[in-house]
Design an enzyme around this catalytic site. Structure first.
Site, PDB file in Angstrom:
ATOM      1  N   GLU A 269       0.833  -1.195   0.000  1.00 18.70           N
ATOM      2  CA  GLU A 269       0.000   0.000   0.000  1.00 18.70           C
ATOM      3  C   GLU A 269       0.870   1.248   0.000  1.00 18.70           C
ATOM      4  OE1 GLU A 269      -2.350   0.420   3.565  1.00 18.70           O
ATOM      5  OE2 GLU A 269      -3.116   2.387   2.991  1.00 18.70           O
TER       6      GLU A 269
ATOM      7  N   ASP B  83      -1.380  -0.928   5.665  1.00 20.26           N
ATOM      8  CA  ASP B  83      -1.328  -0.371   7.014  1.00 20.26           C
ATOM      9  C   ASP B  83      -2.376  -1.026   7.909  1.00 20.26           C
ATOM     10  OD1 ASP B  83       0.658   1.295   6.208  1.00 20.26           O
ATOM     11  OD2 ASP B  83      -0.668   2.994   5.810  1.00 20.26           O
TER      12      ASP B  83
ATOM     13  N   ASP C 171      -8.138   2.237   6.203  1.00 19.61           N
ATOM     14  CA  ASP C 171      -7.745   2.274   4.798  1.00 19.61           C
ATOM     15  C   ASP C 171      -7.102   0.965   4.365  1.00 19.61           C
ATOM     16  OD1 ASP C 171      -8.419   4.494   3.507  1.00 19.61           O
ATOM     17  OD2 ASP C 171      -6.532   5.579   3.836  1.00 19.61           O
TER      18      ASP C 171
ATOM     19  N   ASP D  73      -4.697   0.178   9.519  1.00 16.77           N
ATOM     20  CA  ASP D  73      -5.816   1.088   9.791  1.00 16.77           C
ATOM     21  C   ASP D  73      -6.983   0.742   8.870  1.00 16.77           C
ATOM     22  OD1 ASP D  73      -4.997   1.928   7.320  1.00 16.77           O
ATOM     23  OD2 ASP D  73      -4.189   3.838   7.999  1.00 16.77           O
TER      24      ASP D  73
END
Ligand code: 28G
Length: 656
Positions: free
Chosen positions: A441, A514, A518, A516
């Protein structure tokens, strides 16, 4: 698939006590991981839902308590308290301590596929530290307590009565209230996940028309409890409307049908959007059948027949015209099918496919007669013409052979696309079994990974932002997306019908995103892509999730990386004082050396192999978008998030 084994005396003895459940928990709840843990809640909840289905319960409250236990409360009749004539104990004690259930365990699929029908309570008791059941009935309040504790021989006795049923007071209401503490000696984790539970009860509220289900999260003593409540008087009709609320619909309200055939209860909700793919969500006894099955087959053939007949009756299809195909009527279709039947047989890779042959004609019969009735009513002219028009459009495309040709052309053009793999930093080794492809990412993390990797066997493909959501796209559109084309050609094994593992150039495909929201989204989109178009890549164990650290603890020349929130407190304690703690907000914050030691180096890193169940779950998340944030959901759907655009929905989430 589900071959019936004979049920002999040996099985009966094994299955009698609750020890059997503690001995082989997987038999009853699938796993002892997070999924199995949540199964405990589903089992207790199911008992309340059954009471609602029988017409005696209108509200269920599920509370997550601060001590880690869970309470489920319903306003049904209350579990019976009368004394069993043979066992001489209360009925509620029997329900929680006996695995009876009349030989239902001779079918391997049975327990694993959800719905333990009547033995769920005893399974939960067996796998809990303690259980308290409160019954309000006949003007009285009763309590009985169970616990799993170490017996004389040092072995744990599961679900024994701690105090038998006792009247503790009067009661003006009726109902059952069950609190249980999952046993951490059985489960790998006993942390309940709010989103998983929230999603589940919302789905169950849709499937059980008019039933109110509340969720109360009391776990954080420092904040007000988080309270959610779901009640849908339209049931799966509301579900279909919800699934299409942010899309362009061809008619305003979903069509709702119901009926019974051969003792099978059938409910169907249908709507159409201007999109091209179809989304059919099907359920059997409130269990999701994401792999479809006989009920879906019956439904599909029914709508094809009815809509063709209606098109002919309306003279839109002339005598000389041939019938439209099922695919044509399913373009842009969103449907929810929910059936209730006995002796369910599940099959398929994730045991999420209905196998019972009798379900096909039952769903077909109800759908044909009720859908025909529906359109014989008044005020449906517009709806019908919109559906037929959409199908005619699809047929045109089909007849031109465009779809097939385009897919063939684009698939072939992928065979020599060296120009496309520009962003890919390939590896030098030619031993494919050893090679690893990291899909990373973000460009900056991708850059670090390219520097950090061992270029002999590790290749890196950075993704710029959010991949195209494959869900609302035809295969030819997916094939037009540059990022997916790059992934397809890098892997070298083709796609869709032409997928062939023997060409695979990287035997480990590692998604690095990540930790998170996203990142979770990107993982879900990639897994959905693999699940839909390269399923064998997952079933043969080639797909992994990389786990970057969340924290770095440093003290003098001692450095430690921590990979989960659960471990950080303990790590800090170990470091004592004068340490420096930093939190990684994303992969982009790590320098190449750190990235190598923590995430890339096969000797140090943690990677998690993706199972077909994980991928199916990811796909379901993407297609139902059962999340709560409506704004983000709408935006996410309307913005065709692609690699080059920032995902506005996620920015919105971050701002909140
Ligand atoms: C709160 C958490 C979980 C339940 C009932 C109500 C009855 C019941 C439950 O019967 C099964 C049926 C008779 C032997 C049934 C009450 C008939 C009359 C019930 C729950 C087996 C037990 N009155 N509510 N079980 N019996 N809620 N919620 O468990 O034949 S379980």
């Amino acid at each position: 698939m589900a071959e019936k084994k004979s049920y002999d005396a040996k099985d009966i003895t094994v299955l009698e006590g609750l020890d059997a459940v503690r001995l082989r928990p997987g038999m009853y709840i699938g796993t002892t991981g997070a999924k199995g843990l949540h199964h405990l809640i589903w089992e207790i909840l199911d008992n309340s839902i059954d009471e609602a289905a029988n017409g005696y319960c209108s509200r269920i409250i599920l509370s997550l308590n601060s001590d880690g236990s869970v309470t489920v409360e319903d306003n049904g009749r209350g579990i019976p308290v009368d004394i069993h004539p043979v066992l001489k104990v209360s009925a509620v004690e029997v329900v929680y301590t006996q695995l009876h259930a009349g030989g239902k365990f001779n079918n391997d699929n049975y327990a694993y596929s959800g719905g333990l029908h009547g033995v769920g309570a005893s399974v939960v008791n067996a796998l809990s530290r303690w259980v308290t059941v409160e019954v309000n009935r006949d003007g009285k309040k009763y309590i009985i307590e169970f616990e799993s504790s170490v017996g004389k021989n040092g072995k744990i006795v599961g679900g024994a009565v701690k105090s038998p049923l006792t009247i503790v007071g009067k009661s003006a209401t009726t109902g059952t209230k069950v609190t249980f503490m999952p046993d951490d000696r059985i489960f790998e984790t006993i942390n309940f996940d709010y989103n998983t539970i929230n999603k589940h009860i919302k789905e169950q509220a849709f499937l059980n028309k008019g039933l109110e289900i509340c969720l109360v999260d009391n776990r954080n003593p420092n904040v007000e409890p988080v309270v959610k409540s779901y009640k849908y008087d339209g049931g799966i009709k509301d579900f279909a409307n919800y699934l299409t609320e942010s899309k362009t619909k061809l008619y305003d309200e979903a069509i709702y049908l119901s009926g019974t055939s051969s003792d099978i209860k059938v409910e169907v909700a249908i709507c159409h959007t201007d999109e091209y793919v179809d989304n059919i969500f099907s359920y059997v006894n409130n269990i999701n059948t994401s792999e479809g099955g006989t009920h879906e087959v019956g439904f599909k053939s029914a709508i094809t027949k009815v809509f063709n007949d209606l098109a002919r009756k309306a003279n839109i299809l002339k005598d000389k015209d041939s019938n439209l195909m099922g695919d044509d009527f399913r373009e842009g279709l969103c449907a929810v099918i929910s059936i209730k039947m006995k002796n369910v047989q599940f099959e398929g890779q994730t045991k999420a496919k209905l196998g019972n042959p009798e379900a096909r004609p039952a769903v077909e019969a109800v759908t044909i007669s009720e859908l025909t009735n529906y359109f014989n009513g008044r005020g449906t002219g517009k709806t019908l013409s919109a559906i037929i028009e959409k199908a005619l459009g699809a047929a045109k495309v089909r007849e031109a052979g465009r779809k097939a040709k385009e897919i063939a052309r684009q698939t072939n053009s992928l065979d020599n696309t060296n120009n496309l793999v520009g962003k890919l930093a390939a590896c030098s080794g030619k031993n494919y079994a050893n090679n690893e492809l990291f899909i990373v990412e973000g460009n900056s993390a991708g850059g670090s990974a390219k520097q950090a990797r061992d270029r002999h066997f590790q290749a890196v493909l950075p993704l710029r932002g959010k991949p195209l959501n494959v869900e609302k796209k035809r295969l030819e559109q997916v094939l037009q997306n540059e990022e997916f084309r790059t992934i397809i050609s890098a892997l070298g094994a083709g796609i869709g019908q032409k997928f062939d593992l023997s060409g695979l150039k990287y035997h480990k495909v590692i998604i690095l995103a990540d930790a998170d929201q996203d990142g979770a989204h990107i993982r879900a989109i990639l897994l959905t892509f693999f699940y839909r178009y390269m399923r064998e890549l997952i079933t043969e164990g080639h797909v992994f999730i990389g786990m970057p650290p969340l924290y770095k603890l440093k003290k003098k020349d001692l450095t430690e990386y921590v990979y989960s929130d659960a471990e950080i407190d303990e790590a800090i304690k170990r470091f004592g004082s004068n340490y420096k703690l930093s939190r990684y907000k994303g992969l982009g914050e790590m320098n190449p050396e750190e990235l190598w030691t923590t995430t890339l180096d096969p000797k140090e890193r943690t990677i998690v192999q993706v199972s077909i169940e994980d991928a199916a779950e990811a796909e379901k998340m993407i297609t139902t978008l059962m999340g709560d944030n409506i704004d983000a959901r709408k935006l996410y759907i309307s913005e065709n998030a692609d690699f080059n655009k920032e995902d506005k929905a996620m920015n919105l989430l971050k701002k909140k």
